[in-house]
Structures are given as C-alpha cells and as structure tokens.
Design a protein around this motif. Sequence first.
Motif, PDB file in Angstrom:
ATOM      1  N   GLN A 127     -19.795   9.062 -16.680  1.00 49.83           N
ATOM      2  CA  GLN A 127     -19.036   8.997 -17.929  1.00 49.83           C
ATOM      3  C   GLN A 127     -18.911  10.363 -18.576  1.00 49.83           C
ATOM      4  O   GLN A 127     -17.903  10.682 -19.211  1.00 49.83           O
ATOM      5  N   MET A 128     -19.948  11.196 -18.437  1.00 51.27           N
ATOM      6  CA  MET A 128     -19.901  12.538 -19.011  1.00 51.27           C
ATOM      7  C   MET A 128     -18.882  13.419 -18.293  1.00 51.27           C
ATOM      8  O   MET A 128     -18.306  14.330 -18.894  1.00 51.27           O
ATOM      9  N   LEU A 129     -18.666  13.146 -17.007  1.00 49.91           N
ATOM     10  CA  LEU A 129     -17.747  13.972 -16.222  1.00 49.91           C
ATOM     11  C   LEU A 129     -16.293  13.521 -16.363  1.00 49.91           C
ATOM     12  O   LEU A 129     -15.376  14.322 -16.203  1.00 49.91           O
ATOM     13  N   LEU A 130     -16.075  12.240 -16.657  1.00 53.16           N
ATOM     14  CA  LEU A 130     -14.723  11.697 -16.743  1.00 53.16           C
ATOM     15  C   LEU A 130     -14.187  11.768 -18.169  1.00 53.16           C
ATOM     16  O   LEU A 130     -14.934  11.849 -19.130  1.00 53.16           O
ATOM     17  N   ASP A 131     -12.901  11.726 -18.302  1.00 49.48           N
ATOM     18  CA  ASP A 131     -12.263  11.745 -19.635  1.00 49.48           C
ATOM     19  C   ASP A 131     -11.112  10.749 -19.625  1.00 49.48           C
ATOM     20  O   ASP A 131      -9.948  11.106 -19.760  1.00 49.48           O
ATOM     21  N   ARG A 132     -11.462   9.485 -19.472  1.00 49.84           N
ATOM     22  CA  ARG A 132     -10.435   8.448 -19.381  1.00 49.84           C
ATOM     23  C   ARG A 132      -9.972   8.032 -20.774  1.00 49.84           C
ATOM     24  O   ARG A 132     -10.764   7.903 -21.699  1.00 49.84           O
ATOM     25  N   LYS A 133      -8.688   7.809 -20.911  1.00 53.08           N
ATOM     26  CA  LYS A 133      -8.113   7.401 -22.189  1.00 53.08           C
ATOM     27  C   LYS A 133      -7.857   5.891 -22.187  1.00 53.08           C
ATOM     28  O   LYS A 133      -7.288   5.365 -21.225  1.00 53.08           O
ATOM     29  N   PRO A 134      -8.271   5.165 -23.241  1.00 54.33           N
ATOM     30  CA  PRO A 134      -8.037   3.721 -23.286  1.00 54.33           C
ATOM     31  C   PRO A 134      -6.585   3.397 -23.579  1.00 54.33           C
ATOM     32  O   PRO A 134      -5.830   4.233 -24.084  1.00 54.33           O
ATOM     33  N   ALA A 135      -6.206   2.156 -23.270  1.00 54.17           N
ATOM     34  CA  ALA A 135      -4.851   1.685 -23.617  1.00 54.17           C
ATOM     35  C   ALA A 135      -4.688   1.697 -25.132  1.00 54.17           C
ATOM     36  O   ALA A 135      -5.565   1.241 -25.856  1.00 54.17           O
TER      37      ALA A 135
END
Length: 272
Positions: A127-135
């Motif tokens: 989670q620290m490495l990813l930068d996913r954006k929610p809908a």
Amino acid sequence: MPLPSPTLLIELLVLGACTGFLAGLLGIGGGMLMVPFVTLIVGARGVEPGLAVKMAIATSMSTILFTSISSLRAHHKRGAVRWDLVRGIAPGIVIGSLLAGAGAFSLIKGAALAVLFAVFVGFSATQMLLDRKPAPSRSMPGPVGQGAAGAGIGFLSGLVGAGGAFVSVPFMAWCNVPIHNAVATSAALGFPIALASTAGYVIGGWNLPPPLPGAVGYLYVPALLCIAVASVSTAPLGARAAHSLDMRQLRRVFALMLYALAAYMLYKGLAG
C-alpha cells in the motif's frame, strides 16, 4: 514487578525510541516494526517460539494505548479527526478486538499468527508503494456498514498486534475520505483497538504460567513500560523531521524494510 536486566532494558529502550521516531516520521503505528524485534528479544530469553510471537503481538498492541493518545491530540488540534466516522466504526472495533484478543488469539498457534502478521505487513508495504485512486462516486457506508468494517478491522488488528491503520486508512481512502482525515481518524480508532485487544490478551492468557518474570497473560509488562516511555518521547521528533525530508523516497525505503521484516516473520511461522 522484577526489573529487566540492564541488557534487556537497553534493547527495549532502543527499540521503543526507533519505532516511536519512525511512527512519527511516517504516520504509521510501530507494531509492524515492534513485533519481529520483540519476538527476537523474548525468544532469546528462552521463551518457546510460538509463545514468543504471541507475547510480542500482545506487547506491541498494548503500547498503542500510550502512543495513540499523543497522536490523537495532535490530529484533533488540527481539526482533522472525523468524529462521525469514529462513532460509527468504534463499536464494531471494540467487539472485533475483544473477540480476537480473548478468543481466537488463544486458539490459533503462534506459528500461524506469525504467517498472518507477515501477510499483513506485506500488504501494508505494498500500500505504501502504490498510489491507487478510488472511484469518484464511492463513499463511506452507513452505520451498519461502518460497524461491520470496524469489527473486521478490530479482529485483524487484535490478531496481528497493529493499531488498525494498515486496514482503516486504505479503507477510508478507498471510500474517498481525504487522506489526512483518514490518517487522523485512524489515530482516534487506535485507542479502542488497543484497549479492547489488551484486555483480551490478559483474559485469554490469564491461566498461563508466566513465561518471563513480569508477564501477565500474554502481555510482557516490563517491555510495555520501556517501549512506551521511549516511543512517546521520540514520536514528536519523527513528526518534525517529516517536514524536511523527501517523504515519497523515504516511504519506498521503509516499504522495502517492511518486506524484509515480513519475510523474517514468515520464516519464523513456517519454521515453527
């Protein structure tokens, strides 16, 4: 209560100081760092590996009773805590944490807990490495959904000895709660998680013969006191340092360190 030896005292104070500083620096609880090292420290003193893991998890969680208060005060002063979400999620958290600490924690083998801990530390590192954006249309569920989410967060946190931020922050961010509000609200939720889980660890391990002098149930009180004093002292230093460092690069390095700790706990679990 017997005093720890000078060597053990130094080890615990250094561990507390390091975890407190990193928790303040990166805005995460110290449990992910603390559990592997407390497992190593306790195991080196003759405690059976499976029980050493359980003592480390219980002791790590209990320190959050102290660190969460100082963190919560700082976030509350900035008006960042979503108290409406705290009221919705906290009841489920208390129920889930008690079920984990007083029930499942005693029944599950220490080796299995070590593997579970490794999985969730690896999840947190990812989670620290990813930068996913929610809908954009997604929002927090209603009271029933918040209570159910709280129960799940509390149960998982009680099993792995973490304050819940590794699940609650991604969950709230996924529901489009702004990240600074999600972190602040998670800090407020850390105290009921720690309180209910610690009570559960003491109740669940009450009939155990003390594996080390000063142990109460699964809780190793001398380690709790030493780590809490040191971590509360250094957390503000980490928070101040965060403003002068490249946090993106630092979080990448820290995520790699978490992967290493997860691998160590996975090894302990599979070897046990």
